[in-house]
Design a protein around this motif. Structure first.
Motif, mmCIF file in Angstrom:
data_model
loop_
_atom_site.group_PDB
_atom_site.id
_atom_site.type_symbol
_atom_site.label_atom_id
_atom_site.label_comp_id
_atom_site.label_asym_id
_atom_site.label_seq_id
_atom_site.Cartn_x
_atom_site.Cartn_y
_atom_site.Cartn_z
ATOM 1 N N VAL A 102 0.845 -1.197 0.000
ATOM 2 C CA VAL A 102 0.000 0.000 0.000
ATOM 3 C C VAL A 102 0.881 1.248 0.000
ATOM 4 C CG1 VAL A 102 -1.642 1.366 1.360
ATOM 5 C CG2 VAL A 102 -1.990 -1.097 1.074
ATOM 6 N N CYS A 103 1.930 1.222 0.820
ATOM 7 C CA CYS A 103 2.876 2.350 0.849
ATOM 8 C C CYS A 103 3.523 2.550 -0.508
ATOM 9 C CB CYS A 103 3.959 2.106 1.902
ATOM 10 S SG CYS A 103 3.387 2.103 3.606
ATOM 11 N N LEU A 104 3.902 1.455 -1.149
ATOM 12 C CA LEU A 104 4.536 1.526 -2.460
ATOM 13 C C LEU A 104 3.613 2.187 -3.480
ATOM 14 C CD1 LEU A 104 6.460 -1.423 -4.159
ATOM 15 C CD2 LEU A 104 5.126 0.213 -5.449
ATOM 16 N N VAL A 105 2.396 1.661 -3.582
ATOM 17 C CA VAL A 105 1.456 2.167 -4.584
ATOM 18 C C VAL A 105 1.033 3.602 -4.258
ATOM 19 C CG1 VAL A 105 -0.825 1.859 -5.613
ATOM 20 C CG2 VAL A 105 0.634 -0.133 -5.174
ATOM 21 N N ALA A 106 0.690 3.856 -2.995
ATOM 22 C CA ALA A 106 0.240 5.196 -2.612
ATOM 23 C C ALA A 106 1.338 6.227 -2.823
ATOM 24 C CB ALA A 106 -0.218 5.197 -1.160
ATOM 25 N N GLY A 107 2.577 5.845 -2.545
ATOM 26 C CA GLY A 107 3.685 6.765 -2.758
ATOM 27 C C GLY A 107 3.820 7.169 -4.217
ATOM 28 N N GLN A 108 3.659 6.205 -5.119
ATOM 29 C CA GLN A 108 3.710 6.514 -6.544
ATOM 30 C C GLN A 108 2.552 7.424 -6.940
ATOM 31 O OE1 GLN A 108 6.398 5.233 -8.325
ATOM 32 N NE2 GLN A 108 7.039 4.318 -6.403
ATOM 33 N N VAL A 109 1.362 7.134 -6.400
ATOM 34 C CA VAL A 109 0.176 7.929 -6.753
ATOM 35 C C VAL A 109 0.292 9.351 -6.218
ATOM 36 C CG1 VAL A 109 -2.327 8.138 -6.461
ATOM 37 C CG2 VAL A 109 -1.297 5.895 -6.883
ATOM 38 N N ILE A 110 0.823 9.509 -5.011
ATOM 39 C CA ILE A 110 1.010 10.849 -4.441
ATOM 40 C C ILE A 110 1.830 11.718 -5.383
ATOM 41 C CG2 ILE A 110 2.184 12.135 -2.602
ATOM 42 C CD1 ILE A 110 1.378 9.812 -0.714
ATOM 43 N N SER A 111 2.921 11.173 -5.872
ATOM 44 C CA SER A 111 3.786 11.928 -6.782
ATOM 45 C C SER A 111 3.120 12.144 -8.135
ATOM 46 C CB SER A 111 5.111 11.186 -6.968
ATOM 47 O OG SER A 111 5.795 11.061 -5.743
ATOM 48 N N TYR A 112 2.387 11.134 -8.601
ATOM 49 C CA TYR A 112 1.735 11.247 -9.906
ATOM 50 C C TYR A 112 0.645 12.316 -9.887
ATOM 51 C CZ TYR A 112 -0.953 10.268 -14.066
ATOM 52 O OH TYR A 112 -1.622 10.404 -15.252
ATOM 53 N N VAL A 113 -0.149 12.363 -8.817
ATOM 54 C CA VAL A 113 -1.220 13.364 -8.736
ATOM 55 C C VAL A 113 -0.637 14.771 -8.837
ATOM 56 C CG1 VAL A 113 -2.992 14.371 -7.241
ATOM 57 C CG2 VAL A 113 -2.791 11.889 -7.426
ATOM 58 N N LYS A 114 0.459 15.006 -8.128
ATOM 59 C CA LYS A 114 1.096 16.326 -8.178
ATOM 60 C C LYS A 114 1.592 16.636 -9.582
ATOM 61 C CE LYS A 114 4.716 19.171 -6.118
ATOM 62 N NZ LYS A 114 5.771 19.264 -5.087
ATOM 63 N N ALA A 115 2.278 15.674 -10.208
ATOM 64 C CA ALA A 115 2.816 15.903 -11.553
ATOM 65 C C ALA A 115 1.705 16.127 -12.564
ATOM 66 C CB ALA A 115 3.688 14.718 -11.961
ATOM 67 N N TRP B 128 2.567 0.471 9.035
ATOM 68 C CA TRP B 128 1.115 0.654 9.131
ATOM 69 C C TRP B 128 0.751 2.134 9.242
ATOM 70 C CZ3 TRP B 128 -2.524 -2.395 7.650
ATOM 71 C CH2 TRP B 128 -2.330 -3.782 7.657
ATOM 72 N N LEU B 129 1.515 2.883 10.022
ATOM 73 C CA LEU B 129 1.280 4.324 10.126
ATOM 74 C C LEU B 129 1.458 4.992 8.772
ATOM 75 C CD1 LEU B 129 0.893 6.955 11.763
ATOM 76 C CD2 LEU B 129 3.377 6.938 12.162
ATOM 77 N N LEU B 130 2.520 4.625 8.085
ATOM 78 C CA LEU B 130 2.791 5.215 6.783
ATOM 79 C C LEU B 130 1.734 4.836 5.754
ATOM 80 C CD1 LEU B 130 4.662 6.947 5.126
ATOM 81 C CD2 LEU B 130 6.084 4.937 4.697
ATOM 82 N N ALA B 131 1.236 3.614 5.820
ATOM 83 C CA ALA B 131 0.185 3.199 4.891
ATOM 84 C C ALA B 131 -1.058 4.072 5.060
ATOM 85 C CB ALA B 131 -0.162 1.726 5.110
ATOM 86 N N VAL B 132 -1.444 4.309 6.305
ATOM 87 C CA VAL B 132 -2.620 5.141 6.572
ATOM 88 C C VAL B 132 -2.372 6.581 6.122
ATOM 89 C CG1 VAL B 132 -4.078 6.120 8.386
ATOM 90 C CG2 VAL B 132 -3.405 3.701 8.484
ATOM 91 N N LEU B 133 -1.235 7.137 6.502
ATOM 92 C CA LEU B 133 -0.928 8.524 6.144
ATOM 93 C C LEU B 133 -0.801 8.708 4.637
ATOM 94 C CD1 LEU B 133 1.680 9.469 8.901
ATOM 95 C CD2 LEU B 133 -0.747 10.034 8.820
ATOM 96 N N SER B 134 -0.282 7.701 3.955
ATOM 97 C CA SER B 134 -0.125 7.795 2.499
ATOM 98 C C SER B 134 -1.484 7.816 1.802
ATOM 99 C CB SER B 134 0.713 6.627 1.982
ATOM 100 O OG SER B 134 2.033 6.681 2.483
ATOM 101 N N VAL B 135 -2.391 6.963 2.247
ATOM 102 C CA VAL B 135 -3.735 6.955 1.663
ATOM 103 C C VAL B 135 -4.432 8.285 1.933
ATOM 104 C CG1 VAL B 135 -6.008 5.887 1.773
ATOM 105 C CG2 VAL B 135 -3.968 4.448 1.747
ATOM 106 N N VAL B 136 -4.281 8.805 3.149
ATOM 107 C CA VAL B 136 -4.868 10.105 3.486
ATOM 108 C C VAL B 136 -4.295 11.192 2.574
ATOM 109 C CG1 VAL B 136 -5.010 11.905 5.248
ATOM 110 C CG2 VAL B 136 -5.389 9.522 5.868
ATOM 111 N N THR B 137 -2.996 11.136 2.311
ATOM 112 C CA THR B 137 -2.359 12.137 1.458
ATOM 113 C C THR B 137 -2.880 12.070 0.029
ATOM 114 O OG1 THR B 137 -0.358 12.094 2.824
ATOM 115 C CG2 THR B 137 -0.141 13.006 0.611
ATOM 116 N N VAL B 138 -3.088 10.863 -0.478
ATOM 117 C CA VAL B 138 -3.677 10.724 -1.824
ATOM 118 C C VAL B 138 -5.028 11.417 -1.876
ATOM 119 C CG1 VAL B 138 -4.637 9.100 -3.488
ATOM 120 C CG2 VAL B 138 -2.447 8.597 -2.406
#
Length: 205
Positions: A121-134, A177-187
């Protein structure tokens, strides 16, 4: 968030080093590639082998090279368009390798499928966070919001793996687990911000 508040302080340290590296004949693109290759190899070799502390130290060292390529670009008077694309692409590769390695470790060594799923989840969400901005910036919009950007993701993940490697119980579990939650929230935060800005732009048109 750290990118905003710490950028000036970090630049005061990295800019002289970047200028020195340029004088030695190195290029920002070479530094980007070197740091990325080192991160990928170290993560995929050491983490699955259950060398979490050593892996954390080595990956952290190579991740720091990402600070120097920007400093080198500034020393040369500014980066190139290709350099910016290369840097962003290599960041995604390095991040993907790190969280893939953590997921691999969780699947095989820790035998913890829920933790492995959280790492993915962290992996995918991290990619999406950057993609949304770009993608937002390419559309003339902004997406500079969110709880965790790349710096926060790396710090949380590497602190967790490093402490667990030093035998602190559940450190990596809490971190991932904390990062997974925060990453989804950031997306969600970024998508909502883009939606609101797009609606405002349409209303003014």
């Amino acid at each position: 968030m750290l990118n905003i508040f710490a950028r000036a302080s970090v630049s005061r340290v990295t800019d002289p080093i970047g200028a020195w590296l340029v004088r030695r004949g190195l290029t920002p693109n070479a530094m980007t590639l070197f740091g990325t290759a080192g991160t990928v190899v170290a993560a995929l070799w050491l983490f699955p082998a259950n060398q979490l502390f050593i892996g954390t130290v080595v990956v952290t060292v190579f991740v720091l090279f990402d600070l120097f390529d920007g400093a080198m670009a500034r020393a040369l008077g500014g980066g190139t368009s290709f350099g910016a694309v290369l840097d962003a692409s290599c960041d995604r590769i390095a991040d993907g390798a790190l969280f893939a390695a953590i997921a691999w470790w969780a699947f095989t060594t820790a035998d913890n499928r829920p933790l492995a799923a959280a790492a993915l989840v962290c992996l995918v969400a991290g990619q999406v966070i950057s993609y949304v901005k770009a993608r937002a910036e390419a559309s003339g919009l902004s997406a500079d919001v969110g709880l965790v950007e790349r710096a926060e993701r790396l710090i949380i993940a590497l602190v967790g793996t490093g402490l667990y490697g030093l035998h602190v119980p559940y450190a990596v579990h809490v971190a991932i687990w904390l990062l997974a939650v925060l990453s989804v929230v950031t997306v969600v935060q970024r998508l909502v911000a883009v939606y609101r800005e797009a609606r405002e732009a349409e209303a003014k048109a």
